[in-house]
Design an enzyme around this catalytic site. Structure first.
Site, PDB file in Angstrom:
ATOM      1  N   HIS A 298       0.206   2.484   3.520  1.00  0.00           N
ATOM      2  CA  HIS A 298       0.448   1.125   3.833  1.00  0.00           C
ATOM      3  C   HIS A 298      -0.538   0.606   4.947  1.00  0.00           C
ATOM      4  O   HIS A 298      -0.687   1.757   5.884  1.00  0.00           O
ATOM      5  CB  HIS A 298       1.872   0.925   4.311  1.00  0.00           C
ATOM      6  CG  HIS A 298       2.276  -0.484   4.190  1.00  0.00           C
ATOM      7  ND1 HIS A 298       2.159  -1.310   5.410  1.00  0.00           N
ATOM      8  CD2 HIS A 298       3.026  -1.151   3.321  1.00  0.00           C
ATOM      9  CE1 HIS A 298       2.732  -2.561   5.156  1.00  0.00           C
ATOM     10  NE2 HIS A 298       3.192  -2.594   3.863  1.00  0.00           N
TER      11      HIS A 298
ATOM     12  N   ASP B 166       6.637   0.296  -3.114  1.00  0.00           N
ATOM     13  CA  ASP B 166       6.591  -0.035  -4.849  1.00  0.00           C
ATOM     14  C   ASP B 166       6.834   1.629  -5.456  1.00  0.00           C
ATOM     15  O   ASP B 166       7.063   1.228  -6.758  1.00  0.00           O
ATOM     16  CB  ASP B 166       4.909  -0.233  -4.999  1.00  0.00           C
ATOM     17  CG  ASP B 166       4.728  -1.585  -4.637  1.00  0.00           C
ATOM     18  OD1 ASP B 166       5.437  -2.616  -4.953  1.00  0.00           O
ATOM     19  OD2 ASP B 166       3.775  -1.895  -3.779  1.00  0.00           O
TER      20      ASP B 166
HETATM   21  C1  COA Z   1      -1.904   0.089   0.960  1.00  0.00           C
HETATM   22  C2  COA Z   1      -3.284   0.329   1.219  1.00  0.00           C
HETATM   23  C3  COA Z   1      -4.521  -0.576   0.423  1.00  0.00           C
HETATM   24  C4  COA Z   1      -3.599   0.512   2.537  1.00  0.00           C
HETATM   25  O1  COA Z   1      -5.100   1.129   2.909  1.00  0.00           O
HETATM   26  P1  COA Z   1      -5.764   1.418   4.356  1.00  0.00           P
HETATM   27  O2  COA Z   1      -5.027   0.568   5.273  1.00  0.00           O
HETATM   28  O3  COA Z   1      -7.115   1.508   4.047  1.00  0.00           O
HETATM   29  O4  COA Z   1      -5.018   2.681   4.422  1.00  0.00           O
HETATM   30  P2  COA Z   1      -5.311   3.842   5.831  1.00  0.00           P
HETATM   31  O5  COA Z   1      -6.173   3.133   6.803  1.00  0.00           O
HETATM   32  O6  COA Z   1      -3.992   4.215   6.112  1.00  0.00           O
HETATM   33  O7  COA Z   1      -5.960   5.097   4.873  1.00  0.00           O
HETATM   34  C5  COA Z   1      -6.211   6.141   5.698  1.00  0.00           C
HETATM   35  C6  COA Z   1      -6.567   7.301   4.763  1.00  0.00           C
HETATM   36  O8  COA Z   1      -5.755   7.344   3.505  1.00  0.00           O
HETATM   37  C7  COA Z   1      -6.267   7.345   2.381  1.00  0.00           C
HETATM   38  N1  COA Z   1      -5.331   6.642   1.520  1.00  0.00           N
HETATM   39  C8  COA Z   1      -4.418   5.680   1.926  1.00  0.00           C
HETATM   40  N2  COA Z   1      -3.687   5.377   0.896  1.00  0.00           N
HETATM   41  C9  COA Z   1      -4.027   6.302  -0.063  1.00  0.00           C
HETATM   42  C10 COA Z   1      -3.505   6.280  -1.488  1.00  0.00           C
HETATM   43  N3  COA Z   1      -2.379   5.458  -1.713  1.00  0.00           N
HETATM   44  N4  COA Z   1      -3.905   7.349  -2.014  1.00  0.00           N
HETATM   45  C11 COA Z   1      -4.854   8.325  -1.515  1.00  0.00           C
HETATM   46  N5  COA Z   1      -5.351   7.738  -0.577  1.00  0.00           N
HETATM   47  C12 COA Z   1      -5.069   7.042   0.411  1.00  0.00           C
HETATM   48  C13 COA Z   1      -7.447   6.370   2.850  1.00  0.00           C
HETATM   49  O9  COA Z   1      -8.306   6.438   1.619  1.00  0.00           O
HETATM   50  C14 COA Z   1      -7.773   6.916   3.974  1.00  0.00           C
HETATM   51  O10 COA Z   1      -8.712   8.113   3.770  1.00  0.00           O
HETATM   52  P3  COA Z   1      -9.691   8.851   4.414  1.00  0.00           P
HETATM   53  O11 COA Z   1      -9.166   9.068   5.967  1.00  0.00           O
HETATM   54  O12 COA Z   1     -10.096  10.006   3.839  1.00  0.00           O
HETATM   55  O13 COA Z   1     -10.900   7.694   4.432  1.00  0.00           O
HETATM   56  C15 COA Z   1      -3.769   2.057   0.435  1.00  0.00           C
HETATM   57  O14 COA Z   1      -2.763   2.721   1.112  1.00  0.00           O
HETATM   58  C16 COA Z   1      -3.515   1.875  -0.934  1.00  0.00           C
HETATM   59  O15 COA Z   1      -4.395   1.599  -1.739  1.00  0.00           O
HETATM   60  N6  COA Z   1      -2.370   2.349  -1.588  1.00  0.00           N
HETATM   61  C17 COA Z   1      -1.845   2.539  -2.983  1.00  0.00           C
HETATM   62  C18 COA Z   1      -1.636   1.125  -3.371  1.00  0.00           C
HETATM   63  C19 COA Z   1      -0.319   0.669  -3.121  1.00  0.00           C
HETATM   64  O16 COA Z   1       0.778   1.380  -3.322  1.00  0.00           O
HETATM   65  N7  COA Z   1      -0.186  -0.458  -2.581  1.00  0.00           N
HETATM   66  C20 COA Z   1       1.097  -1.038  -2.269  1.00  0.00           C
HETATM   67  C21 COA Z   1       0.933  -1.384  -0.623  1.00  0.00           C
HETATM   68  S1  COA Z   1       2.529  -1.921  -0.393  1.00  0.00           S
END
Ligand code: COA
Length: 171
Positions: A56, A107
């Site tokens: 998130h 979700d």
């Molecule tokens: C919601 C979301 C877009 C937030 O993205 P974000 O703010 O860029 O996330 P972060 O900055 O916390 O990411 C930190 C690290 O975790 C990874 N990461 C975050 N969510 C991840 C996921 N669901 N699966 C795999 N890796 C993930 C990022 O790629 C990043 O990796 P790195 O440090 O190796 O580059 C992301 O978590 C995501 O795409 N989740 C899956 C989709 C989802 O469930 N969306 C609903 C949200 S309510």
């Protein structure tokens, strides 16, 4: 009102935001049984693919909505004689935390709850949007109550002055 709500639906769209519940359900179906969760997560991470229903932009630990939905998913599974959805999602939760330090968001378990309520997968995101309608509408009304135009500020950080070169003289 119509334009604001249409814009809100557009902003919610997409697999990384509002569409993540549908993707979570498809993932659970693909994983099939709890024993497959560990390998599934390892493969996604190795390919730099996102694991749906995890992570998130704001919540850095467990999304509080996930706590409620997790319990609902467990209870509903027992009542419906479908405990496997909870088992698959919780196996994914355990292994994703261990392998990447990521917690479920709203979700993940919501997908299982919707599914057991008989909601077709491609209606999960529209249903979520419907639930947001009250909040979106309240925001529009709040804006109208004191209808001042909002102008977001921005700082230009590019070069200050540049020489104009006629287009036919550009390389
Ligand atoms: C919601 C979301 C877009 C937030 O993205 P974000 O703010 O860029 O996330 P972060 O900055 O916390 O990411 C930190 C690290 O975790 C990874 N990461 C975050 N969510 C991840 C996921 N669901 N699966 C795999 N890796 C993930 C990022 O790629 C990043 O990796 P790195 O440090 O190796 O580059 C992301 O978590 C995501 O795409 N989740 C899956 C989709 C989802 O469930 N969306 C609903 C949200 S309510």
């Amino acid at each position: 009102m119509f334009s604001a709500i249409t814009g809100a639906i557009g902003a919610l769209k997409g697999p990384l935001h509002g569409g993540a519940n549908e993707e979570s359900q498809k993932m659970a179906e693909e994983v099939g049984k709890p024993e497959n969760a560990e390998a599934y997560v390892a493969e996604r991470l190795a390919n730099h693919d996102k694991i749906m229903g995890f992570g998130h932009a704001v919540y850095r630990t467990l999304d509080p909505r996930a706590t409620v939905l997790k319990q609902l998913c467990k209870d509903l599974g027992e009542r419906r004689g479908q405990p496997h959805w909870y088992e698959i999602f919780s196996a994914l939760e355990e292994t994703t935390l261990a392998q990447k330090g990521l917690y479920p968001n709203v979700d993940l378990y919501a997908a299982g709850v919707y599914h057991m309520l008989g909601i077709p997968t491609d209606l999960m995101t529209p249903l979520f949007a419907l639930a947001r309608m009250a909040g979106w509408t309240a925001h529009v009304r709040e804006q109208y109550a004191n209808n001042r135009i909002i102008r977001p500020g921005s700082d230009y950080v590019g070069p200050a002055e540049r020489v104009y070169v006629p287009i036919e003289e550009r390389g």
